[in-house]
Design a protein around this motif. Structure first.
Motif, PDB file in Angstrom:
ATOM      1  N   TYR A  18       0.826  -1.214   0.000  1.00 15.87           N
ATOM      2  CA  TYR A  18       0.000   0.000   0.000  1.00 15.87           C
ATOM      3  C   TYR A  18       0.861   1.265   0.000  1.00 15.87           C
ATOM      4  N   GLN A  19       2.062   1.171   0.495  1.00 15.87           N
ATOM      5  CA  GLN A  19       2.915   2.354   0.602  1.00 15.87           C
ATOM      6  C   GLN A  19       3.556   2.758  -0.722  1.00 15.87           C
ATOM      7  N   ILE A  20       3.612   1.844  -1.687  1.00 14.47           N
ATOM      8  CA  ILE A  20       4.311   2.178  -2.934  1.00 14.47           C
ATOM      9  C   ILE A  20       3.506   1.964  -4.212  1.00 14.47           C
ATOM     10  N   TYR A 118       0.987 -10.080   4.512  1.00 13.60           N
ATOM     11  CA  TYR A 118       0.055  -9.084   5.055  1.00 13.60           C
ATOM     12  C   TYR A 118       0.808  -7.923   5.698  1.00 13.60           C
ATOM     13  N   HIS A 119       0.708  -6.776   5.054  1.00 11.78           N
ATOM     14  CA  HIS A 119       1.282  -5.553   5.627  1.00 11.78           C
ATOM     15  C   HIS A 119       0.135  -4.542   5.779  1.00 11.78           C
ATOM     16  N   TRP A 120      -0.885  -4.942   6.569  1.00 11.00           N
ATOM     17  CA  TRP A 120      -1.928  -4.045   7.089  1.00 11.00           C
ATOM     18  C   TRP A 120      -3.097  -3.733   6.168  1.00 11.00           C
ATOM     19  N   ILE A 162       2.876 -12.195   8.513  1.00  4.64           N
ATOM     20  CA  ILE A 162       2.275 -10.921   8.908  1.00  4.64           C
ATOM     21  C   ILE A 162       3.358  -9.947   9.340  1.00  4.64           C
ATOM     22  N   ASN A 163       3.213  -8.711   8.897  1.00  2.00           N
ATOM     23  CA  ASN A 163       4.105  -7.650   9.338  1.00  2.00           C
ATOM     24  C   ASN A 163       3.498  -6.930  10.539  1.00  2.00           C
ATOM     25  N   GLU A 164       4.183  -6.966  11.660  1.00  2.00           N
ATOM     26  CA  GLU A 164       3.818  -6.168  12.834  1.00  2.00           C
ATOM     27  C   GLU A 164       2.357  -6.332  13.247  1.00  2.00           C
ATOM     28  N   PRO A 165       1.980  -7.509  13.736  1.00  2.00           N
ATOM     29  CA  PRO A 165       0.615  -7.669  14.248  1.00  2.00           C
ATOM     30  C   PRO A 165       0.287  -6.646  15.340  1.00  2.00           C
ATOM     31  N   ASN A 311      -0.472   9.015  27.246  1.00  2.00           N
ATOM     32  CA  ASN A 311      -0.225   9.712  25.978  1.00  2.00           C
ATOM     33  C   ASN A 311       0.102   8.704  24.880  1.00  2.00           C
ATOM     34  N   CYS A 312       0.164   7.426  25.234  1.00  2.00           N
ATOM     35  CA  CYS A 312       0.397   6.348  24.278  1.00  2.00           C
ATOM     36  C   CYS A 312      -0.741   5.345  24.468  1.00  2.00           C
ATOM     37  N   PRO A 313      -1.894   5.627  23.875  1.00  2.00           N
ATOM     38  CA  PRO A 313      -3.103   4.863  24.205  1.00  2.00           C
ATOM     39  C   PRO A 313      -3.152   3.471  23.576  1.00  2.00           C
ATOM     40  N   ALA A 360      14.183  -7.114   9.545  1.00  2.00           N
ATOM     41  CA  ALA A 360      13.260  -6.981   8.415  1.00  2.00           C
ATOM     42  C   ALA A 360      13.012  -5.518   8.068  1.00  2.00           C
ATOM     43  N   GLU A 361      13.250  -4.626   9.040  1.00  2.00           N
ATOM     44  CA  GLU A 361      13.152  -3.177   8.802  1.00  2.00           C
ATOM     45  C   GLU A 361      14.017  -2.448   9.815  1.00  2.00           C
ATOM     46  N   ASN A 362      14.702  -1.419   9.302  1.00  2.00           N
ATOM     47  CA  ASN A 362      15.391  -0.451  10.150  1.00  2.00           C
ATOM     48  C   ASN A 362      15.693   0.730   9.242  1.00  2.00           C
ATOM     49  N   PHE A 413       4.299   6.303   0.934  1.00  2.00           N
ATOM     50  CA  PHE A 413       3.127   6.715   1.723  1.00  2.00           C
ATOM     51  C   PHE A 413       3.333   6.232   3.157  1.00  2.00           C
ATOM     52  N   GLU A 414       3.631   7.167   4.046  1.00  2.00           N
ATOM     53  CA  GLU A 414       3.957   6.790   5.425  1.00  2.00           C
ATOM     54  C   GLU A 414       2.675   6.826   6.286  1.00  2.00           C
ATOM     55  N   TRP A 415       1.703   5.996   5.896  1.00  2.00           N
ATOM     56  CA  TRP A 415       0.490   5.775   6.687  1.00  2.00           C
ATOM     57  C   TRP A 415      -0.164   7.103   7.110  1.00  2.00           C
ATOM     58  N   ALA A 416      -0.467   7.264   8.375  1.00  2.00           N
ATOM     59  CA  ALA A 416      -1.201   8.465   8.812  1.00  2.00           C
ATOM     60  C   ALA A 416      -0.419   9.758   8.550  1.00  2.00           C
TER      61      ALA A 416
HETATM   62  C1  GBH Z   1       6.989   0.181  10.389  1.00  2.00           C
HETATM   63  O1  GBH Z   1       6.212   0.363  11.505  1.00  2.00           O
HETATM   64  C2  GBH Z   1       6.110  -0.279   9.276  1.00  2.00           C
HETATM   65  O2  GBH Z   1       6.216  -1.675   9.089  1.00  2.00           O
HETATM   66  C3  GBH Z   1       6.333   0.440   7.989  1.00  2.00           C
HETATM   67  O3  GBH Z   1       5.281   0.192   7.129  1.00  2.00           O
HETATM   68  C4  GBH Z   1       6.524   1.907   8.241  1.00  2.00           C
HETATM   69  O4  GBH Z   1       6.618   2.655   7.079  1.00  2.00           O
HETATM   70  C5  GBH Z   1       7.758   2.083   9.056  1.00  2.00           C
HETATM   71  O5  GBH Z   1       7.720   1.325  10.207  1.00  2.00           O
HETATM   72  C6  GBH Z   1       8.049   3.518   9.446  1.00  2.00           C
HETATM   73  O6  GBH Z   1       7.053   4.008  10.296  1.00  2.00           O
HETATM   74  O7  GBH Z   1       4.078   1.899  20.034  1.00  2.00           O
HETATM   75  O8  GBH Z   1       2.201   3.310  19.985  1.00  2.00           O
HETATM   76  O9  GBH Z   1       4.172   3.921  21.242  1.00  2.00           O
HETATM   77  C7  GBH Z   1       6.828   0.935  12.618  1.00  2.00           C
HETATM   78  C8  GBH Z   1       5.820   0.938  13.678  1.00  2.00           C
HETATM   79  C9  GBH Z   1       6.325   2.928  14.842  1.00  2.00           C
HETATM   80  C10 GBH Z   1       5.155   1.096  15.808  1.00  2.00           C
HETATM   81  C11 GBH Z   1       6.478   3.538  16.186  1.00  2.00           C
HETATM   82  C12 GBH Z   1       5.246   1.728  17.116  1.00  2.00           C
HETATM   83  C13 GBH Z   1       5.491   3.797  18.281  1.00  2.00           C
HETATM   84  C14 GBH Z   1       4.146   4.199  18.735  1.00  2.00           C
HETATM   85  N1  GBH Z   1       6.198   1.511  14.916  1.00  2.00           N
HETATM   86  N2  GBH Z   1       5.377   3.167  16.982  1.00  2.00           N
HETATM   87  S1  GBH Z   1       3.631   3.240  20.083  1.00  2.00           S
END
Ligand code: GBH
Length: 453
Positions: A18-20, A118-120, A162-165, A311-313, A360-362, A413-416
Protein backbone atom coordinates in the motif's frame (compact mmCIF):
# COMPACT_ATOMS: atom_id res chain seq x y z
CA UNK A 1 38.29 -0.43 12.47
CA UNK A 2 36.75 -2.58 9.75
CA UNK A 3 33.62 -4.45 10.63
CA UNK A 4 32.96 -7.48 8.44
CA UNK A 5 29.63 -9.28 8.48
CA UNK A 6 29.33 -13.08 8.38
CA UNK A 7 29.66 -14.77 5.00
CA UNK A 8 26.28 -15.16 3.33
CA UNK A 9 24.75 -12.29 5.31
CA UNK A 10 21.52 -11.29 3.55
CA UNK A 11 21.46 -7.64 2.54
CA UNK A 12 18.21 -6.20 1.32
CA UNK A 13 15.74 -3.39 1.11
CA UNK A 14 12.08 -3.51 2.09
CA UNK A 15 8.77 -2.00 0.96
CA UNK A 16 5.05 -2.60 1.49
CA UNK A 17 2.30 -2.79 -1.13
CA UNK A 18 0.00 0.00 0.00
CA UNK A 19 2.91 2.35 0.60
CA UNK A 20 4.31 2.18 -2.93
CA UNK A 21 1.99 0.60 -5.51
CA UNK A 22 -0.72 3.18 -6.22
CA UNK A 23 -3.15 2.03 -8.98
CA UNK A 24 -5.64 1.17 -6.26
CA UNK A 25 -8.46 0.31 -8.66
CA UNK A 26 -6.43 -1.26 -11.47
CA UNK A 27 -6.97 -4.79 -12.76
CA UNK A 28 -9.92 -5.54 -10.52
CA UNK A 29 -8.25 -4.64 -7.21
CA UNK A 30 -10.81 -4.30 -4.43
CA UNK A 31 -10.70 -1.62 -1.75
CA UNK A 32 -8.66 -2.31 1.37
CA UNK A 33 -9.20 -0.78 4.80
CA UNK A 34 -6.49 1.75 3.94
CA UNK A 35 -8.46 2.98 0.93
CA UNK A 36 -11.47 3.48 3.18
CA UNK A 37 -9.43 5.05 5.96
CA UNK A 38 -7.61 7.51 3.70
CA UNK A 39 -10.95 8.54 2.16
CA UNK A 40 -12.24 9.73 5.54
CA UNK A 41 -11.40 13.40 6.10
CA UNK A 42 -8.88 14.37 8.74
CA UNK A 43 -7.29 11.00 9.43
CA UNK A 44 -4.24 11.24 7.19
CA UNK A 45 -2.02 14.33 6.88
CA UNK A 46 -2.84 16.53 3.89
CA UNK A 47 -5.66 14.16 2.93
CA UNK A 48 -3.11 11.88 1.28
CA UNK A 49 -4.15 8.47 -0.06
CA UNK A 50 -2.40 5.43 -1.51
CA UNK A 51 -2.76 6.94 -4.99
CA UNK A 52 -0.43 7.47 -6.68
CA UNK A 53 2.12 6.58 -3.97
CA UNK A 54 5.25 5.65 -5.98
CA UNK A 55 3.23 4.43 -8.93
CA UNK A 56 5.20 1.24 -8.46
CA UNK A 57 2.42 -0.93 -9.89
CA UNK A 58 3.25 0.60 -13.25
CA UNK A 59 6.93 1.44 -12.69
CA UNK A 60 8.10 -1.75 -11.02
CA UNK A 61 10.52 -2.59 -13.81
CA UNK A 62 12.36 0.69 -13.50
CA UNK A 63 12.39 0.37 -9.69
CA UNK A 64 13.89 -3.10 -9.86
CA UNK A 65 16.45 -1.92 -12.39
CA UNK A 66 17.45 0.74 -9.85
CA UNK A 67 17.69 -1.87 -7.12
CA UNK A 68 19.85 -3.94 -9.38
CA UNK A 69 22.17 -0.98 -10.04
CA UNK A 70 22.59 -0.61 -6.30
CA UNK A 71 23.60 -4.26 -6.12
CA UNK A 72 21.43 -5.12 -3.12
CA UNK A 73 20.65 -8.83 -3.46
CA UNK A 74 17.44 -9.30 -1.41
CA UNK A 75 14.13 -7.49 -1.75
CA UNK A 76 11.31 -7.73 0.78
CA UNK A 77 7.90 -6.67 -0.57
CA UNK A 78 4.32 -7.34 0.43
CA UNK A 79 1.41 -8.73 -1.56
CA UNK A 80 -1.90 -6.85 -1.41
CA UNK A 81 -4.65 -9.30 -0.44
CA UNK A 82 -7.19 -6.98 -2.13
CA UNK A 83 -5.41 -7.34 -5.49
CA UNK A 84 -5.25 -11.10 -5.32
CA UNK A 85 -8.76 -11.47 -3.83
CA UNK A 86 -10.71 -8.21 -4.18
CA UNK A 87 -13.47 -9.42 -1.85
CA UNK A 88 -11.10 -11.38 0.38
CA UNK A 89 -12.19 -14.70 -1.11
CA UNK A 90 -12.42 -14.74 -4.92
CA UNK A 91 -9.21 -14.89 -6.94
CA UNK A 92 -8.51 -12.05 -9.40
CA UNK A 93 -5.94 -13.50 -11.83
CA UNK A 94 -4.84 -10.04 -13.03
CA UNK A 95 -3.86 -9.05 -9.50
CA UNK A 96 -1.96 -12.25 -8.95
CA UNK A 97 -0.25 -11.78 -12.32
CA UNK A 98 1.35 -8.54 -11.12
CA UNK A 99 3.25 -10.35 -8.37
CA UNK A 100 4.15 -13.08 -10.82
CA UNK A 101 5.77 -10.48 -13.10
CA UNK A 102 7.39 -8.78 -10.13
CA UNK A 103 9.01 -12.01 -8.94
CA UNK A 104 10.21 -12.88 -12.45
CA UNK A 105 11.68 -9.43 -12.93
CA UNK A 106 13.50 -9.64 -9.60
CA UNK A 107 14.91 -13.04 -10.49
CA UNK A 108 16.00 -11.81 -13.94
CA UNK A 109 18.11 -9.25 -12.08
CA UNK A 110 19.47 -11.85 -9.68
CA UNK A 111 17.53 -10.39 -6.74
CA UNK A 112 16.01 -12.81 -4.22
CA UNK A 113 12.35 -12.05 -3.45
CA UNK A 114 11.08 -12.18 0.13
CA UNK A 115 7.29 -12.11 0.30
CA UNK A 116 5.24 -10.65 3.14
CA UNK A 117 1.62 -11.75 2.87
CA UNK A 118 0.05 -9.08 5.06
CA UNK A 119 1.28 -5.55 5.63
CA UNK A 120 -1.93 -4.05 7.09
CA UNK A 121 -4.09 -3.78 3.95
CA UNK A 122 -7.11 -5.95 4.79
CA UNK A 123 -9.77 -6.22 2.04
CA UNK A 124 -12.55 -3.85 3.05
CA UNK A 125 -15.09 -6.65 2.43
CA UNK A 126 -13.57 -8.52 5.37
CA UNK A 127 -13.65 -5.45 7.57
CA UNK A 128 -17.37 -5.34 6.77
CA UNK A 129 -17.50 -8.78 8.38
CA UNK A 130 -15.89 -7.38 11.52
CA UNK A 131 -12.24 -7.30 10.54
CA UNK A 132 -9.56 -8.93 12.69
CA UNK A 133 -11.75 -9.19 15.79
CA UNK A 134 -13.66 -11.78 13.72
CA UNK A 135 -11.97 -15.14 14.24
CA UNK A 136 -13.12 -16.41 10.83
CA UNK A 137 -10.47 -14.23 9.20
CA UNK A 138 -7.76 -16.67 10.27
CA UNK A 139 -9.08 -19.34 7.89
CA UNK A 140 -9.61 -16.82 5.10
CA UNK A 141 -6.02 -15.64 5.52
CA UNK A 142 -4.79 -19.23 5.25
CA UNK A 143 -6.77 -19.66 2.00
CA UNK A 144 -5.26 -16.48 0.62
CA UNK A 145 -1.80 -17.63 1.68
CA UNK A 146 -2.26 -20.93 -0.14
CA UNK A 147 -3.34 -19.08 -3.29
CA UNK A 148 -0.29 -16.82 -3.29
CA UNK A 149 1.97 -19.73 -2.48
CA UNK A 150 0.54 -21.76 -5.38
CA UNK A 151 1.28 -18.90 -7.73
CA UNK A 152 4.75 -17.93 -6.52
CA UNK A 153 6.00 -20.84 -4.43
CA UNK A 154 7.99 -22.34 -7.30
CA UNK A 155 10.23 -19.25 -7.24
CA UNK A 156 9.87 -17.73 -3.76
CA UNK A 157 11.46 -19.49 -0.80
CA UNK A 158 11.23 -16.83 1.90
CA UNK A 159 7.81 -16.12 3.30
CA UNK A 160 6.60 -13.81 6.04
CA UNK A 161 3.01 -14.22 7.16
CA UNK A 162 2.28 -10.92 8.91
CA UNK A 163 4.10 -7.65 9.34
CA UNK A 164 3.82 -6.17 12.83
CA UNK A 165 0.61 -7.67 14.25
CA UNK A 166 1.10 -5.15 17.08
CA UNK A 167 0.36 -2.25 14.71
CA UNK A 168 -2.39 -4.06 12.79
CA UNK A 169 -4.22 -4.85 16.04
CA UNK A 170 -3.38 -2.18 18.60
CA UNK A 171 -3.00 0.86 16.35
CA UNK A 172 -5.74 -0.19 13.91
CA UNK A 173 -8.39 -1.29 16.43
CA UNK A 174 -7.06 0.19 19.69
CA UNK A 175 -5.94 3.80 19.37
CA UNK A 176 -7.40 4.20 15.88
CA UNK A 177 -4.44 5.99 14.31
CA UNK A 178 -4.29 3.37 11.58
CA UNK A 179 -6.98 1.67 9.49
CA UNK A 180 -9.67 0.69 10.22
CA UNK A 181 -9.47 3.51 12.78
CA UNK A 182 -11.44 1.90 15.57
CA UNK A 183 -10.93 2.70 19.26
CA UNK A 184 -11.81 -0.35 21.29
CA UNK A 185 -9.10 -1.74 23.53
CA UNK A 186 -10.95 -4.97 24.16
CA UNK A 187 -11.52 -5.61 20.46
CA UNK A 188 -7.88 -4.75 19.73
CA UNK A 189 -6.71 -7.59 21.99
CA UNK A 190 -9.00 -10.04 20.21
CA UNK A 191 -7.72 -8.74 16.87
CA UNK A 192 -4.18 -9.40 18.10
CA UNK A 193 -5.02 -12.96 19.06
CA UNK A 194 -6.79 -13.62 15.75
CA UNK A 195 -3.82 -12.26 13.81
CA UNK A 196 -1.69 -14.83 15.62
CA UNK A 197 -4.16 -17.57 14.70
CA UNK A 198 -3.99 -16.35 11.12
CA UNK A 199 -0.21 -16.56 11.30
CA UNK A 200 -0.37 -20.12 12.63
CA UNK A 201 -2.76 -21.30 9.94
CA UNK A 202 -0.81 -19.53 7.22
CA UNK A 203 2.44 -21.08 8.44
CA UNK A 204 0.79 -24.50 8.20
CA UNK A 205 -0.51 -23.68 4.71
CA UNK A 206 2.97 -22.65 3.58
CA UNK A 207 4.51 -25.89 4.85
CA UNK A 208 1.71 -27.95 3.30
CA UNK A 209 2.35 -26.22 -0.04
CA UNK A 210 5.51 -28.33 -0.36
CA UNK A 211 8.97 -27.18 -1.36
CA UNK A 212 11.61 -25.83 0.94
CA UNK A 213 9.90 -22.87 2.53
CA UNK A 214 11.48 -20.54 5.01
CA UNK A 215 8.64 -19.32 7.21
CA UNK A 216 8.79 -16.18 9.34
CA UNK A 217 6.73 -13.48 10.96
CA UNK A 218 7.89 -9.89 11.42
CA UNK A 219 7.48 -8.21 14.81
CA UNK A 220 8.28 -4.64 15.84
CA UNK A 221 10.21 -4.15 19.05
CA UNK A 222 11.05 -1.18 21.26
CA UNK A 223 13.42 -1.64 24.19
CA UNK A 224 11.98 0.30 27.12
CA UNK A 225 14.09 2.77 29.08
CA UNK A 226 13.39 4.64 32.31
CA UNK A 227 15.00 7.84 33.51
CA UNK A 228 14.48 7.09 37.20
CA UNK A 229 15.29 3.74 38.74
CA UNK A 230 12.49 3.28 41.28
CA UNK A 231 9.73 0.72 41.69
CA UNK A 232 7.05 2.81 39.94
CA UNK A 233 9.23 3.45 36.88
CA UNK A 234 10.32 -0.16 36.71
CA UNK A 235 6.69 -1.29 36.84
CA UNK A 236 5.65 1.15 34.09
CA UNK A 237 8.54 -0.10 31.95
CA UNK A 238 7.59 -3.72 32.63
CA UNK A 239 4.00 -3.15 31.55
CA UNK A 240 5.01 -1.42 28.34
CA UNK A 241 7.65 -4.04 27.65
CA UNK A 242 5.26 -6.98 28.06
CA UNK A 243 2.61 -5.38 25.86
CA UNK A 244 4.99 -4.17 23.19
CA UNK A 245 7.69 -6.81 23.10
CA UNK A 246 6.11 -10.02 24.40
CA UNK A 247 2.39 -10.11 23.54
CA UNK A 248 3.16 -11.60 20.12
CA UNK A 249 6.58 -13.10 20.72
CA UNK A 250 5.96 -15.39 23.66
CA UNK A 251 3.00 -17.27 22.11
CA UNK A 252 5.09 -17.85 18.95
CA UNK A 253 7.73 -19.47 21.12
CA UNK A 254 5.18 -21.87 22.60
CA UNK A 255 4.98 -20.12 25.94
CA UNK A 256 1.50 -18.67 25.59
CA UNK A 257 0.76 -15.15 26.75
CA UNK A 258 2.92 -14.25 29.77
CA UNK A 259 0.86 -14.48 33.01
CA UNK A 260 1.92 -10.93 34.01
CA UNK A 261 0.53 -9.65 30.69
CA UNK A 262 -2.74 -11.55 31.11
CA UNK A 263 -3.03 -9.96 34.56
CA UNK A 264 -2.31 -6.47 33.15
CA UNK A 265 -5.08 -6.96 30.57
CA UNK A 266 -7.58 -8.96 32.64
CA UNK A 267 -9.77 -5.92 33.43
CA UNK A 268 -10.58 -5.56 29.73
CA UNK A 269 -12.12 -9.02 29.88
CA UNK A 270 -11.68 -9.99 26.22
CA UNK A 271 -8.35 -11.74 25.66
CA UNK A 272 -8.68 -14.86 27.76
CA UNK A 273 -12.23 -15.65 26.57
CA UNK A 274 -10.94 -15.35 22.97
CA UNK A 275 -8.34 -18.11 23.47
CA UNK A 276 -9.96 -21.41 22.45
CA UNK A 277 -8.57 -24.88 23.10
CA UNK A 278 -5.72 -25.61 20.73
CA UNK A 279 -5.13 -21.97 19.78
CA UNK A 280 -1.81 -21.67 21.54
CA UNK A 281 -0.50 -24.85 19.90
CA UNK A 282 -1.59 -23.52 16.51
CA UNK A 283 0.13 -20.16 17.04
CA UNK A 284 3.40 -21.84 18.01
CA UNK A 285 4.21 -23.25 14.56
CA UNK A 286 7.93 -23.75 14.11
CA UNK A 287 9.59 -20.64 12.67
CA UNK A 288 12.71 -20.72 10.52
CA UNK A 289 13.64 -17.11 11.29
CA UNK A 290 12.16 -14.23 13.23
CA UNK A 291 11.87 -10.90 11.41
CA UNK A 292 12.81 -8.00 13.66
CA UNK A 293 11.82 -4.38 13.04
CA UNK A 294 13.63 -1.78 15.10
CA UNK A 295 13.46 1.99 14.82
CA UNK A 296 13.71 3.57 18.29
CA UNK A 297 13.47 2.84 22.01
CA UNK A 298 10.59 3.91 24.28
CA UNK A 299 10.82 5.71 27.67
CA UNK A 300 8.22 4.83 30.31
CA UNK A 301 7.05 7.20 33.06
CA UNK A 302 4.44 6.32 35.71
CA UNK A 303 1.59 8.81 36.32
CA UNK A 304 0.29 9.63 39.81
CA UNK A 305 -3.20 8.50 38.88
CA UNK A 306 -3.11 4.83 37.82
CA UNK A 307 -6.33 5.35 35.87
CA UNK A 308 -5.10 8.42 33.96
CA UNK A 309 -5.16 8.22 30.17
CA UNK A 310 -1.77 7.54 28.66
CA UNK A 311 -0.23 9.71 25.98
CA UNK A 312 0.40 6.35 24.28
CA UNK A 313 -3.10 4.86 24.20
CA UNK A 314 -2.42 1.17 23.71
CA UNK A 315 -4.65 -1.54 25.20
CA UNK A 316 -4.45 -1.53 28.99
CA UNK A 317 -1.83 1.21 29.16
CA UNK A 318 -3.41 3.55 31.70
CA UNK A 319 -1.44 5.35 34.36
CA UNK A 320 1.76 5.70 32.37
CA UNK A 321 3.15 7.90 29.63
CA UNK A 322 5.79 7.30 27.01
CA UNK A 323 7.98 10.34 27.48
CA UNK A 324 9.68 12.64 25.06
CA UNK A 325 12.69 11.12 23.38
CA UNK A 326 16.21 12.46 23.90
CA UNK A 327 19.13 13.57 21.81
CA UNK A 328 19.11 13.50 18.04
CA UNK A 329 15.66 12.87 16.63
CA UNK A 330 14.43 11.86 13.20
CA UNK A 331 11.80 13.97 11.45
CA UNK A 332 9.13 11.78 13.06
CA UNK A 333 10.55 12.75 16.45
CA UNK A 334 11.93 9.26 17.05
CA UNK A 335 15.05 8.93 19.21
CA UNK A 336 18.25 7.70 17.55
CA UNK A 337 19.73 5.20 19.96
CA UNK A 338 21.71 2.45 18.24
CA UNK A 339 22.78 0.87 21.56
CA UNK A 340 19.13 -0.03 22.14
CA UNK A 341 19.30 -2.01 18.88
CA UNK A 342 22.27 -4.02 20.17
CA UNK A 343 20.49 -4.56 23.50
CA UNK A 344 17.36 -5.72 21.70
CA UNK A 345 19.20 -8.25 19.53
CA UNK A 346 21.09 -9.66 22.50
CA UNK A 347 17.87 -9.88 24.50
CA UNK A 348 16.12 -11.68 21.62
CA UNK A 349 19.07 -14.03 21.28
CA UNK A 350 18.66 -15.05 24.91
CA UNK A 351 14.85 -15.07 24.88
CA UNK A 352 14.44 -17.14 21.69
CA UNK A 353 17.12 -19.83 21.86
CA UNK A 354 18.00 -21.34 18.50
CA UNK A 355 15.86 -18.94 16.47
CA UNK A 356 17.85 -17.04 13.83
CA UNK A 357 17.02 -13.34 13.44
CA UNK A 358 16.71 -11.22 10.31
CA UNK A 359 16.36 -7.47 10.57
CA UNK A 360 13.26 -6.98 8.42
CA UNK A 361 13.15 -3.18 8.80
CA UNK A 362 15.39 -0.45 10.15
CA UNK A 363 15.71 3.10 8.92
CA UNK A 364 14.94 6.74 9.56
CA UNK A 365 12.84 9.60 8.22
CA UNK A 366 14.51 12.96 7.60
CA UNK A 367 13.70 16.07 5.63
CA UNK A 368 15.52 15.60 2.33
CA UNK A 369 16.18 18.07 -0.44
CA UNK A 370 17.19 17.43 -4.00
CA UNK A 371 19.92 19.94 -4.88
CA UNK A 372 21.48 19.74 -8.32
CA UNK A 373 20.14 16.25 -8.77
CA UNK A 374 21.62 14.97 -5.52
CA UNK A 375 20.30 14.28 -2.00
CA UNK A 376 23.06 14.70 0.59
CA UNK A 377 21.29 12.93 3.43
CA UNK A 378 24.23 12.78 5.80
CA UNK A 379 21.85 12.30 8.75
CA UNK A 380 20.49 9.10 7.21
CA UNK A 381 23.98 7.90 6.29
CA UNK A 382 24.91 8.37 9.94
CA UNK A 383 21.76 6.58 11.13
CA UNK A 384 22.54 3.56 8.94
CA UNK A 385 26.23 3.56 9.84
CA UNK A 386 25.49 3.64 13.56
CA UNK A 387 22.69 1.10 13.44
CA UNK A 388 24.65 -1.30 11.24
CA UNK A 389 27.53 -1.02 13.69
CA UNK A 390 25.04 -1.84 16.45
CA UNK A 391 23.93 -4.97 14.57
CA UNK A 392 27.56 -5.90 14.08
CA UNK A 393 28.23 -5.48 17.80
CA UNK A 394 25.32 -7.80 18.60
CA UNK A 395 26.67 -10.42 16.18
CA UNK A 396 30.15 -10.17 17.74
CA UNK A 397 28.54 -10.74 21.11
CA UNK A 398 26.77 -13.88 19.95
CA UNK A 399 23.43 -12.85 18.42
CA UNK A 400 22.50 -15.01 15.41
CA UNK A 401 21.55 -12.28 12.94
CA UNK A 402 21.36 -13.55 9.36
CA UNK A 403 20.37 -10.46 7.42
CA UNK A 404 19.38 -6.81 7.28
CA UNK A 405 16.66 -5.12 5.20
CA UNK A 406 16.87 -1.34 5.02
CA UNK A 407 13.57 0.48 5.31
CA UNK A 408 12.88 1.59 2.69
CA UNK A 409 13.85 1.36 -0.96
CA UNK A 410 11.69 4.37 -1.88
CA UNK A 411 10.20 7.38 -0.15
CA UNK A 412 6.58 6.33 0.17
CA UNK A 413 3.13 6.71 1.72
CA UNK A 414 3.96 6.79 5.42
CA UNK A 415 0.49 5.78 6.69
CA UNK A 416 -1.20 8.47 8.81
CA UNK A 417 1.68 10.84 8.02
CA UNK A 418 0.89 10.71 4.32
CA UNK A 419 3.80 11.78 2.12
CA UNK A 420 5.38 14.06 4.74
CA UNK A 421 7.94 11.55 6.03
CA UNK A 422 10.71 10.22 3.80
CA UNK A 423 12.32 6.88 4.70
CA UNK A 424 13.71 6.07 1.26
CA UNK A 425 17.19 5.27 0.05
CA UNK A 426 15.79 6.67 -3.18
CA UNK A 427 14.05 10.04 -3.27
CA UNK A 428 10.67 10.17 -4.98
CA UNK A 429 9.13 13.39 -6.31
CA UNK A 430 5.43 12.64 -5.82
CA UNK A 431 4.42 15.12 -8.54
CA UNK A 432 6.68 13.86 -11.31
CA UNK A 433 7.52 10.38 -9.94
CA UNK A 434 11.17 11.13 -10.60
CA UNK A 435 13.57 8.94 -8.64
CA UNK A 436 16.90 10.28 -7.27
CA UNK A 437 19.33 7.92 -5.60
CA UNK A 438 20.26 9.48 -2.25
CA UNK A 439 23.76 9.51 -0.78
CA UNK A 440 22.50 7.01 1.82
CA UNK A 441 21.74 4.54 -0.98
CA UNK A 442 25.31 4.83 -2.27
CA UNK A 443 26.60 4.38 1.26
CA UNK A 444 24.41 1.29 1.75
CA UNK A 445 25.37 -0.13 -1.65
CA UNK A 446 29.00 0.19 -0.61
CA UNK A 447 28.40 -1.63 2.70
CA UNK A 448 26.63 -4.40 0.78
CA UNK A 449 29.43 -4.66 -1.79
CA UNK A 450 32.06 -4.97 0.95
CA UNK A 451 29.85 -7.06 3.26
CA UNK A 452 31.06 -4.75 5.98
CA UNK A 453 31.32 -1.28 7.40
C1 GBH B 1 6.99 0.18 10.39
O1 GBH B 1 6.21 0.36 11.50
C2 GBH B 1 6.11 -0.28 9.28
O2 GBH B 1 6.22 -1.68 9.09
C3 GBH B 1 6.33 0.44 7.99
O3 GBH B 1 5.28 0.19 7.13
C4 GBH B 1 6.52 1.91 8.24
O4 GBH B 1 6.62 2.65 7.08
C5 GBH B 1 7.76 2.08 9.06
O5 GBH B 1 7.72 1.33 10.21
C6 GBH B 1 8.05 3.52 9.45
O6 GBH B 1 7.05 4.01 10.30
O7 GBH B 1 4.08 1.90 20.03
O8 GBH B 1 2.20 3.31 19.98
O9 GBH B 1 4.17 3.92 21.24
C7 GBH B 1 6.83 0.93 12.62
C8 GBH B 1 5.82 0.94 13.68
C9 GBH B 1 6.32 2.93 14.84
C10 GBH B 1 5.16 1.10 15.81
C11 GBH B 1 6.48 3.54 16.19
C12 GBH B 1 5.25 1.73 17.12
C13 GBH B 1 5.49 3.80 18.28
C14 GBH B 1 4.15 4.20 18.74
N1 GBH B 1 6.20 1.51 14.92
N2 GBH B 1 5.38 3.17 16.98
S1 GBH B 1 3.63 3.24 20.08
Amino acid sequence: MARGFPAGFRWGTATAAYQIEGSTTADGRGPSIWDTFTARPGLVLDGATGDPACDHYRRYREDIALLSELGVPYYRFSVAWSRVMPDGRTIEPRGLAFYDRLVDTLLEHGITPMVTLYHWDLPEALQAEGGWPNRDLADLFADYTLTVHKALGDRVRQWTTINEPFCAAFIGYGNGDHAPGLRDEGAALVAGHNLMLAHGKAAQALRAGGGEQEVSIVLNFAPVLTDVDDAAHREAARRFDFLHNRFFLDPLLGRGYPPELLADLAHLGTLEPAIADGDLELVAQPLDVLGVNYYAPARAVPLDDPEADSNCPLPGLRGMDVTPPRGDLTSLGWEQRPESFTDLLLWLHGHCPGLPLVIAENGAAFVDKVVDGRVRDTNRVRYFAEHLAAVHDAIERGADVRGYMAWSLLDNFEWAMGYTQRFGLVHVDFDTQERVVKDSARFYADVVARNGL
